[in-house]
Design a protein around this motif. Sequence first.
Motif, mmCIF file in Angstrom:
data_model
loop_
_atom_site.group_PDB
_atom_site.id
_atom_site.type_symbol
_atom_site.label_atom_id
_atom_site.label_comp_id
_atom_site.label_asym_id
_atom_site.label_seq_id
_atom_site.Cartn_x
_atom_site.Cartn_y
_atom_site.Cartn_z
ATOM 1 N N LEU A 1 -9.506 -11.651 12.149
ATOM 2 C CA LEU A 1 -8.588 -11.566 11.007
ATOM 3 C C LEU A 1 -7.492 -12.588 11.162
ATOM 4 C CD1 LEU A 1 -7.876 -10.047 8.419
ATOM 5 C CD2 LEU A 1 -6.501 -8.493 9.800
ATOM 6 N N GLN A 2 -7.219 -13.331 10.116
ATOM 7 C CA GLN A 2 -6.344 -14.481 10.237
ATOM 8 C C GLN A 2 -4.881 -14.105 9.988
ATOM 9 O OE1 GLN A 2 -8.068 -16.585 11.469
ATOM 10 N NE2 GLN A 2 -10.094 -16.048 10.785
ATOM 11 N N PRO A 3 -3.992 -14.490 10.899
ATOM 12 C CA PRO A 3 -2.580 -14.221 10.684
ATOM 13 C C PRO A 3 -1.957 -15.168 9.675
ATOM 14 C CG PRO A 3 -2.842 -15.493 12.670
ATOM 15 C CD PRO A 3 -4.243 -15.206 12.148
ATOM 16 N N GLU A 4 -1.036 -14.658 8.881
ATOM 17 C CA GLU A 4 -0.312 -15.527 7.959
ATOM 18 C C GLU A 4 0.809 -16.254 8.692
ATOM 19 O OE1 GLU A 4 -1.083 -16.163 4.901
ATOM 20 O OE2 GLU A 4 -2.786 -14.787 4.937
ATOM 21 N N PRO A 5 1.112 -17.484 8.294
ATOM 22 C CA PRO A 5 2.230 -18.188 8.910
ATOM 23 C C PRO A 5 3.533 -17.430 8.732
ATOM 24 C CG PRO A 5 0.891 -19.675 7.599
ATOM 25 C CD PRO A 5 0.415 -18.295 7.299
ATOM 26 N N ALA A 6 4.390 -17.505 9.736
ATOM 27 C CA ALA A 6 5.694 -16.854 9.651
ATOM 28 C C ALA A 6 6.549 -17.528 8.585
ATOM 29 C CB ALA A 6 6.404 -16.918 11.000
ATOM 30 N N PRO A 7 7.370 -16.749 7.862
ATOM 31 C CA PRO A 7 8.210 -17.369 6.829
ATOM 32 C C PRO A 7 9.255 -18.286 7.440
ATOM 33 C CG PRO A 7 8.744 -15.029 7.122
ATOM 34 C CD PRO A 7 7.536 -15.303 7.946
ATOM 35 N N HIS B 1 7.089 -17.083 17.958
ATOM 36 C CA HIS B 1 7.512 -15.770 17.464
ATOM 37 C C HIS B 1 6.320 -15.019 16.864
ATOM 38 C CE1 HIS B 1 10.072 -12.683 15.762
ATOM 39 N NE2 HIS B 1 9.516 -12.896 14.576
ATOM 40 N N ALA B 2 5.468 -15.713 16.088
ATOM 41 C CA ALA B 2 4.283 -15.073 15.516
ATOM 42 C C ALA B 2 3.350 -14.575 16.611
ATOM 43 C CB ALA B 2 3.552 -16.059 14.614
ATOM 44 N N THR C 1 4.926 -11.285 17.953
ATOM 45 C CA THR C 1 4.910 -10.102 17.096
ATOM 46 C C THR C 1 3.512 -9.512 16.935
ATOM 47 O OG1 THR C 1 4.753 -11.514 15.131
ATOM 48 C CG2 THR C 1 6.955 -10.830 15.819
ATOM 49 N N ARG C 2 2.463 -10.304 17.146
ATOM 50 C CA ARG C 2 1.097 -9.796 16.975
ATOM 51 C C ARG C 2 0.344 -9.727 18.307
ATOM 52 N NH1 ARG C 2 -1.857 -11.672 11.679
ATOM 53 N NH2 ARG C 2 -2.503 -9.517 11.858
ATOM 54 N N ARG C 3 1.099 -9.650 19.377
ATOM 55 C CA ARG C 3 0.492 -9.672 20.715
ATOM 56 C C ARG C 3 -0.569 -8.589 20.887
ATOM 57 N NH1 ARG C 3 1.371 -6.789 25.383
ATOM 58 N NH2 ARG C 3 2.994 -5.629 24.292
ATOM 59 N N VAL D 1 -0.186 -23.267 9.295
ATOM 60 C CA VAL D 1 0.888 -24.202 9.635
ATOM 61 C C VAL D 1 2.206 -23.450 9.749
ATOM 62 C CG1 VAL D 1 2.136 -26.286 8.940
ATOM 63 C CG2 VAL D 1 -0.311 -26.066 8.446
ATOM 64 N N TYR D 2 2.936 -23.705 10.833
ATOM 65 C CA TYR D 2 4.261 -23.130 11.058
ATOM 66 C C TYR D 2 5.317 -24.217 10.934
ATOM 67 C CZ TYR D 2 1.741 -19.058 12.758
ATOM 68 O OH TYR D 2 0.910 -17.964 12.840
ATOM 69 N N PRO D 3 6.542 -23.827 10.527
ATOM 70 C CA PRO D 3 7.581 -24.835 10.357
ATOM 71 C C PRO D 3 7.991 -25.522 11.658
ATOM 72 C CG PRO D 3 8.381 -22.639 9.730
ATOM 73 C CD PRO D 3 6.937 -22.502 10.062
ATOM 74 N N ASP D 4 7.885 -24.775 12.772
ATOM 75 C CA ASP D 4 8.258 -25.356 14.061
ATOM 76 C C ASP D 4 7.624 -24.534 15.169
ATOM 77 O OD1 ASP D 4 9.923 -23.020 14.374
ATOM 78 O OD2 ASP D 4 11.476 -24.057 13.210
ATOM 79 N N GLU D 5 7.799 -25.000 16.387
ATOM 80 C CA GLU D 5 7.174 -24.322 17.519
ATOM 81 C C GLU D 5 7.773 -22.948 17.761
ATOM 82 O OE1 GLU D 5 6.978 -25.328 22.148
ATOM 83 O OE2 GLU D 5 5.890 -26.785 20.899
ATOM 84 N N HIS D 6 9.071 -22.785 17.518
ATOM 85 C CA HIS D 6 9.699 -21.478 17.692
ATOM 86 C C HIS D 6 9.046 -20.439 16.782
ATOM 87 C CE1 HIS D 6 12.745 -18.401 18.317
ATOM 88 N NE2 HIS D 6 12.841 -18.301 16.994
#
Length: 269
Positions: free
Chosen positions: A263-269, A111-112, A115-117, A102-107
């Motif tokens: 491998l699972q990415p962690e949600p962005a802070p 962004h995540a 950064t992991r493209r 879960v991310y706080p918003d679409e932005h």
Amino acid sequence: MTDTHLVYAYAVLRRTPEAAAAAAHLRGVAGEPVRLVDPATDASPLSFAVGPVPPGDYAEAPLQAHLDNLDWLESTVRSHHGVVAGLVASGTAVLPLRLATVYPDEHSARHALDTRRDYFLSLLARLTGHVELGVKIYAAPDAVPPGSDPRSTQEAAPGLGVGRAYQALRRRRQRRTEEAWHAVVHGAARLTETAGVLSVDRVAHSPERTGPAGRGTTLGNDAYLVPRDRVDAFRTGVLAVARGIPGLRVEVTGPWAPYSFALQPEPAP
């Protein structure tokens, strides 16, 4: 999507017209419509499959409480997998994300993805054309050979006293049990070796101490990455090894999206 909603991410995938069309017909864990979002600044073909979810259920505190509710968890897992399976059916390679990413918003989600493209692209290239198959191996050797009733000690060991005959019978029973166990363990090793030859990667999950009722002891609980056009050969080869070995049982499940190999990415802070 309003600012009052969080963004639940289901998977990373290559954007194609077929994938976008498939997403448009899907509903997520909160019954929400699923859609594809692209990176914030990069022009790569990557997308997240996302849906808006209410903070009342998916903010950190309520989510942790929900995860202790088995009924809620089962329903959420089923819905999450339904979205992933729907995307896989479109024919595109899919990286399933861990439950409740879960991310706080679409932005933040975009962004995540930015950064992991390179990482996501390398995984997608590796997994394209492959699926996951599960293999569970159970051992249930016959612990008591026929005719070993202790009440028949004189018949089983003529010429011995009752006490000596009973001890001889116990040793014979133990020897047969050990032989059966070794045969099953050896067969399980052959089965794992065969599965490895027929796949391109393996993830060993922790086996439960005992399997489902009637299955016995779990010897293996592994996931294999298998080329899509080799699924039938994999299943046939694995089952053939188990055939004819008393006490060795195997279950092959799938094909699934490659959950164990993404491998699972962690949600962005």
